[in-house]
Design an enzyme around this catalytic site. Sequence first.
Site, PDB file in Angstrom:
ATOM      1  CG  HIS A 135      -1.947  -1.106   1.137  1.00  0.00           C
ATOM      2  ND1 HIS A 135      -2.865  -1.219   0.118  1.00  0.00           N
ATOM      3  CD2 HIS A 135      -2.157  -2.172   1.961  1.00  0.00           C
ATOM      4  CE1 HIS A 135      -3.614  -2.300   0.324  1.00  0.00           C
ATOM      5  NE2 HIS A 135      -3.198  -2.894   1.421  1.00  0.00           N
ATOM      6  CG  HIS A 143      -1.378  47.721 -16.301  1.00  0.00           C
ATOM      7  ND1 HIS A 143      -0.603  46.662 -16.685  1.00  0.00           N
ATOM      8  CD2 HIS A 143      -1.573  47.576 -14.962  1.00  0.00           C
ATOM      9  CE1 HIS A 143      -0.355  45.885 -15.634  1.00  0.00           C
ATOM     10  NE2 HIS A 143      -0.932  46.426 -14.574  1.00  0.00           N
TER      11      HIS A 143
END
Length: 461
Positions: A286, A364
């Site tokens: 696992h 901008h």
Amino acid sequence: MKQQTIQKEVSLKGVGLHTGKEVNLTFKPAPENHGYVFKRMDLEGHPSLPAEAAYVVNTQRGTSLEKNGVQIQTSEHVLAACVGLEIDNVLIEMDASEPPIMDGSSKYFVEALEQAGVKEQESEREIYEVKEITSYVDEETGSEIMVVPACDYEITTMVDFGTKVLGTQNASIKNLKEFKEEIADSRTFSFLHEIETLLDHGLIRGGDLNNAIVYVDKELSPETMEKLKKVFDKDEISVKSNGILDNLTLHHPNEAARHKLLDIIGDLALIGTRIKGRIIANKPGHKVNTEFAKKMAKKIKAEKRNQVPQVDLNQAPLMDVNQIMKMLPHRQPMLLIDKIFELTDNHVLGTKNVTMNEEFFKGHFPGAPVMPGVLIVEAMAQTGGILILSTVPDPENYLTYFMKIDNVKFKQKVVPGDTLIFRCHLISPIRRGICHMQGYAYTNGKLCAEAELMAQIVKSK
């Protein structure tokens, strides 16, 4: 290939292997793109826990998941049954933390799901095609798991525990259609020395000789014999000629290797995406399974994020700017998409040509114009707005509003002359006009921005 769920709900009950608690488990149909989700009916609010590798917290004697304090133990046998029957979406309700162990295999879960019936859904199944070898090695144990390119989902597992009673075993399947007959009934197993340790630590409270194969790898002392009699409520305990405790009959000579293959299928369900490739596992467990699942989940997510959509910008679009304006209420200078090239039930693809004439460039960084990141996200959201508005017959009568923006990242700057490509896909089905989607923006062959968006459409008239 289409996604699949089940036709009706179905329940079964038993006890958890380690908790020993009785538990009722119900499989319920789930919508498209839902995946596998556990739901704890015994907890306040009935919290859910998606079966994803990121939530693995423990891999001792099973794969345990946890999210926000909600835990699911030993998830792999249930998930293997779902994958093995090629079911993509299902809700798994439980009134305890651990599914019933049943006989230690996936057999009874498979039977329950078949009783519920499999139903095809509209959306296509997402499949990750393996193009290169990916592997994970546990240096401490020598366990290794890898995936290589193949034409289907194939799995080969090799186990060698260094014991005479078990020896070396192999198992494999060429595709998932073999799961039901070849793998599903293979039961979990353990060695006698492990059983003693587990009993001393108060585990396997739900175990008995009918749901776990016990290989006797050491001499069975009188003290151990008495302890096992008491735990398993047996008058007599014996070892048969095949080295197995008591009178359990193997379903397959290599049942241990087949069960390891079953565990791999269940653990790799946590990747969250179907695999087209061959899994090769040497001494799997696992821990190595779930670490590999985490690695694959990250790899698939990164490739998906960085995979630039292939768009022929010279072809006629599905929608031009005039058609977009008939659906979206935005107008210049706030209409930030020009064309839509793809539109399905769960994704949309659009573009924007960024020019020096954009209003925002006037203020901008005029000397070094860069498109503001918030406007890239807004353009992404407008693309997603086309997806959500396409679900109503009169989109011109609706407005789209942001509800939430998460996990926003900016990777590359966007400047005049660039062409932005936006791709948005649903994270969950649209419900009550609420759309939860993942958005990506690309330019110059690279990912430049991404965000998780939630929006709602509301009638404007």
